[in-house]
Motif scaffolding. Structure first.
Motif, PDB file in Angstrom:
ATOM      1  N   ASP A 153       1.398  -1.148  -0.106  1.00 27.21           N
ATOM      2  CA  ASP A 153      -0.209  -0.028   0.235  1.00 27.21           C
ATOM      3  C   ASP A 153       1.120   0.785  -0.292  1.00 27.21           C
ATOM      4  O   ASP A 153       2.576   1.445   1.094  1.00 27.21           O
ATOM      5  CB  ASP A 153      -0.760   0.387   1.481  1.00 27.21           C
ATOM      6  CG  ASP A 153      -1.704  -1.059   1.227  1.00 27.21           C
ATOM      7  OD1 ASP A 153      -1.863  -1.704   0.000  1.00 27.21           O
ATOM      8  OD2 ASP A 153      -2.661  -1.093   2.100  1.00 27.21           O
ATOM      9  N   GLN A 154       0.537   1.721  -0.875  1.00 28.00           N
ATOM     10  CA  GLN A 154       1.247   3.326  -1.319  1.00 28.00           C
ATOM     11  C   GLN A 154       1.054   4.576  -0.223  1.00 28.00           C
ATOM     12  O   GLN A 154      -0.265   4.694   0.005  1.00 28.00           O
ATOM     13  CB  GLN A 154       1.835   3.631  -2.542  1.00 28.00           C
ATOM     14  CG  GLN A 154       1.825   2.450  -2.902  1.00 28.00           C
ATOM     15  CD  GLN A 154       3.368   2.354  -3.413  1.00 28.00           C
ATOM     16  OE1 GLN A 154       4.271   3.671  -3.623  1.00 28.00           O
ATOM     17  NE2 GLN A 154       4.279   1.069  -2.782  1.00 28.00           N
ATOM     18  N   ARG A 155       2.367   5.303  -0.269  1.00 25.88           N
ATOM     19  CA  ARG A 155       1.689   6.286   1.104  1.00 25.88           C
ATOM     20  C   ARG A 155       2.164   8.407   0.115  1.00 25.88           C
ATOM     21  O   ARG A 155       2.931   7.607  -0.123  1.00 25.88           O
ATOM     22  CB  ARG A 155       2.751   6.508   2.263  1.00 25.88           C
ATOM     23  CG  ARG A 155       2.465   5.720   3.488  1.00 25.88           C
ATOM     24  CD  ARG A 155       3.878   5.307   3.988  1.00 25.88           C
ATOM     25  NE  ARG A 155       3.983   6.704   4.975  1.00 25.88           N
ATOM     26  CZ  ARG A 155       5.350   7.436   4.852  1.00 25.88           C
ATOM     27  NH1 ARG A 155       6.201   7.184   4.222  1.00 25.88           N
ATOM     28  NH2 ARG A 155       4.943   8.328   5.511  1.00 25.88           N
ATOM     29  N   VAL A 156       1.391   8.555   0.231  1.00 27.57           N
ATOM     30  CA  VAL A 156       1.739  10.021  -0.304  1.00 27.57           C
ATOM     31  C   VAL A 156       3.209  11.073  -0.054  1.00 27.57           C
ATOM     32  O   VAL A 156       3.820  11.072  -1.301  1.00 27.57           O
ATOM     33  CB  VAL A 156       0.204  10.941   0.184  1.00 27.57           C
ATOM     34  CG1 VAL A 156       1.012  12.700  -0.469  1.00 27.57           C
ATOM     35  CG2 VAL A 156      -1.017  11.069  -1.266  1.00 27.57           C
ATOM     36  N   GLU A 157       3.394  10.381   1.175  1.00 25.81           N
ATOM     37  CA  GLU A 157       4.276  11.201   1.320  1.00 25.81           C
ATOM     38  C   GLU A 157       5.500  10.451   0.607  1.00 25.81           C
ATOM     39  O   GLU A 157       6.414  10.956   0.252  1.00 25.81           O
ATOM     40  CB  GLU A 157       4.881  10.906   2.848  1.00 25.81           C
ATOM     41  CG  GLU A 157       3.755  12.065   3.292  1.00 25.81           C
ATOM     42  CD  GLU A 157       1.888  11.672   3.914  1.00 25.81           C
ATOM     43  OE1 GLU A 157       1.418  11.583   4.680  1.00 25.81           O
ATOM     44  OE2 GLU A 157       2.290   9.875   3.097  1.00 25.81           O
TER      45      GLU A 157
ATOM     46  N   SER B 219      -3.525  11.238  -9.233  1.00 26.92           N
ATOM     47  CA  SER B 219      -2.911  10.333  -8.190  1.00 26.92           C
ATOM     48  C   SER B 219      -1.865  11.102  -7.971  1.00 26.92           C
ATOM     49  O   SER B 219      -0.734  11.440  -6.675  1.00 26.92           O
ATOM     50  CB  SER B 219      -2.792   9.133  -8.321  1.00 26.92           C
ATOM     51  OG  SER B 219      -2.577   8.454  -8.646  1.00 26.92           O
ATOM     52  N   GLY B 220      -0.704  11.562  -9.364  1.00 28.05           N
ATOM     53  CA  GLY B 220      -0.089  12.029  -8.709  1.00 28.05           C
ATOM     54  C   GLY B 220       0.182  13.828  -8.543  1.00 28.05           C
ATOM     55  O   GLY B 220       0.958  14.408  -7.919  1.00 28.05           O
ATOM     56  N   ALA B 221      -1.573  14.136  -8.871  1.00 27.77           N
ATOM     57  CA  ALA B 221      -1.221  15.856  -8.164  1.00 27.77           C
ATOM     58  C   ALA B 221      -1.819  15.829  -6.283  1.00 27.77           C
ATOM     59  O   ALA B 221      -0.829  16.599  -6.624  1.00 27.77           O
ATOM     60  CB  ALA B 221      -2.321  16.167  -8.805  1.00 27.77           C
ATOM     61  N   VAL B 222      -1.707  14.715  -6.722  1.00 25.13           N
ATOM     62  CA  VAL B 222      -1.928  14.777  -4.376  1.00 25.13           C
ATOM     63  C   VAL B 222      -0.521  14.116  -4.188  1.00 25.13           C
ATOM     64  O   VAL B 222      -0.212  15.447  -3.409  1.00 25.13           O
ATOM     65  CB  VAL B 222      -2.300  12.804  -4.354  1.00 25.13           C
ATOM     66  CG1 VAL B 222      -2.627  13.335  -2.556  1.00 25.13           C
ATOM     67  CG2 VAL B 222      -3.931  12.847  -4.795  1.00 25.13           C
TER      68      VAL B 222
ATOM     69  N   ASP C 254       1.844  17.385  -1.531  1.00 22.22           N
ATOM     70  CA  ASP C 254       2.458  17.311  -0.335  1.00 22.22           C
ATOM     71  C   ASP C 254       3.311  17.095  -0.779  1.00 22.22           C
ATOM     72  O   ASP C 254       4.377  17.506   0.291  1.00 22.22           O
ATOM     73  CB  ASP C 254       1.733  15.897  -0.585  1.00 22.22           C
ATOM     74  CG  ASP C 254       3.076  15.091   0.784  1.00 22.22           C
ATOM     75  OD1 ASP C 254       1.989  15.294   1.645  1.00 22.22           O
ATOM     76  OD2 ASP C 254       4.398  14.160   0.833  1.00 22.22           O
ATOM     77  N   LEU C 255       4.567  17.857  -1.857  1.00 19.07           N
ATOM     78  CA  LEU C 255       5.805  17.829  -3.127  1.00 19.07           C
ATOM     79  C   LEU C 255       5.400  19.511  -2.162  1.00 19.07           C
ATOM     80  O   LEU C 255       6.861  19.937  -1.807  1.00 19.07           O
ATOM     81  CB  LEU C 255       6.283  17.429  -3.483  1.00 19.07           C
ATOM     82  CG  LEU C 255       7.172  18.221  -3.921  1.00 19.07           C
ATOM     83  CD1 LEU C 255       8.153  17.369  -3.570  1.00 19.07           C
ATOM     84  CD2 LEU C 255       7.512  18.240  -5.983  1.00 19.07           C
ATOM     85  N   LEU C 256       4.416  20.522  -2.792  1.00 23.76           N
ATOM     86  CA  LEU C 256       4.438  21.677  -2.244  1.00 23.76           C
ATOM     87  C   LEU C 256       4.402  22.243  -0.556  1.00 23.76           C
ATOM     88  O   LEU C 256       4.994  22.920   0.055  1.00 23.76           O
ATOM     89  CB  LEU C 256       3.739  22.541  -2.885  1.00 23.76           C
ATOM     90  CG  LEU C 256       2.852  24.088  -3.017  1.00 23.76           C
ATOM     91  CD1 LEU C 256       4.292  24.726  -3.320  1.00 23.76           C
ATOM     92  CD2 LEU C 256       1.938  24.122  -3.450  1.00 23.76           C
ATOM     93  N   ALA C 257       3.229  21.464   0.364  1.00 22.90           N
ATOM     94  CA  ALA C 257       3.607  21.240   1.247  1.00 22.90           C
ATOM     95  C   ALA C 257       5.225  21.101   2.197  1.00 22.90           C
ATOM     96  O   ALA C 257       5.799  21.934   3.061  1.00 22.90           O
ATOM     97  CB  ALA C 257       2.353  20.601   2.381  1.00 22.90           C
TER      98      ALA C 257
END
Length: 263
Positions: free
Chosen positions: A58-62, A89-92, A96-99
């Protein structure tokens, strides 16, 4: 480090694909963008780089955004900042990359991120994506895809096509199945840690497809734009506009990025 491909010359543009991160079908888009940018296409699971068929958790956005930061550290010249396009999902992951890693970003365009938890009815929308996952486990990817389309179009689902669960080997060999099994639920449950955009930081544009008007992810993108104080733009096509209208999509995206070029 996660795998990536580079083509073109010019300012760096990092592309974060949707689905399970496999960049299949994005060649026409990245080819057009490579006329103006150094396009770096990120493959977080290495599915296009020899790892399709291996077990996936299972993948994690972070984890995706941390990998994207590592790629940028490797490819960005000293003192430069990158443009970023994330789809679905790449936009999610782009949000997170921006945050969490904004230091070397110039302008992020997040196209139809399924961050439905930010909506007033977010709990119900997240539950609907969980039902898509349950359908996949019970009846396979075709049935789940039909249910997912109904969720995105905010309508009652059609009759579920006949299907069967995939074997582990079948699942590992299918990017679509990997998305349904290991990306869909955690990424649609993600709540972006965004604060109001500042004039001194990277720019953020939430984007949605022109033909997505009235659908769930168009509404989600508009809500996220209001929440983060970012811009909002429409791009050609719908949720898969980057694949279905690659040249028009790339040209409109270039216009958006040029609006934030160094003054």
């Amino acid at each position: 480090m996660s795998d990536h491909d580079v083509r073109g010359e010019g300012p760096v543009l990092l592309v974060l694909p949707g689905g399970a991160g496999h960049p299949m079908g994005l060649g026409p888009l990245t080819g057009r963008l490579a006329e103006r940018f150094t396009v770096v296409t990120y493959d977080p699971l290495g599915l296009a780089h020899g790892r399709l068929g291996r077990p996936v958790q299972d993948q994690r956005v972070e984890a995706w955004s941390d990998g994207a930061r590592e790629v940028l550290d490797a490819v960005l010249p000293d003192g430069e900042a990158a443009y970023v396009l994330g789809t679905s999902s790449g936009a999610v992951a782009a949000l997170d990359l921006l945050a969490r890693h904004p230091r070397r970003l110039r302008h992020v365009v997040a196209h139809e991120p399924p961050c439905v938890a930010v909506l007033p009815d977010g709990a119900r929308r997240r539950a609907a994506f969980r039902e898509v996952y349950d359908t996949y486990r019970a009846a396979g990817p075709a049935a789940a895809a039909a249910r997912l389309t109904a969720v995105l179009e905010e309508r009652a689902p059609d009759a579920v096509p006949d299907g069967r669960p995939l074997s582990p080997a079948e699942e590992r060999s299918s990017p679509q199945a990997l998305f349904l099994a290991h990306v869909l639920v955690p990424f649609t449950s993600y709540v972006p840690g965004l604060t109001a955009a500042s004039s001194s930081g990277p720019r953020l544009t939430l984007a949605a497809g022109e033909t997505s008007r009235g659908g769930l992810l168009h509404r989600t993108a508009a809500s996220l734009a209001r929440r983060a104080g970012g811009g909002f733009a429409e791009l050609p096509g719908g949720h898969l506009g980057a694949l279905e209208h690659p040249v028009a999509f790339a040209d409109r995206l270039t216009e958006i990025f040029e609006s934030s070029a160094p003054r």
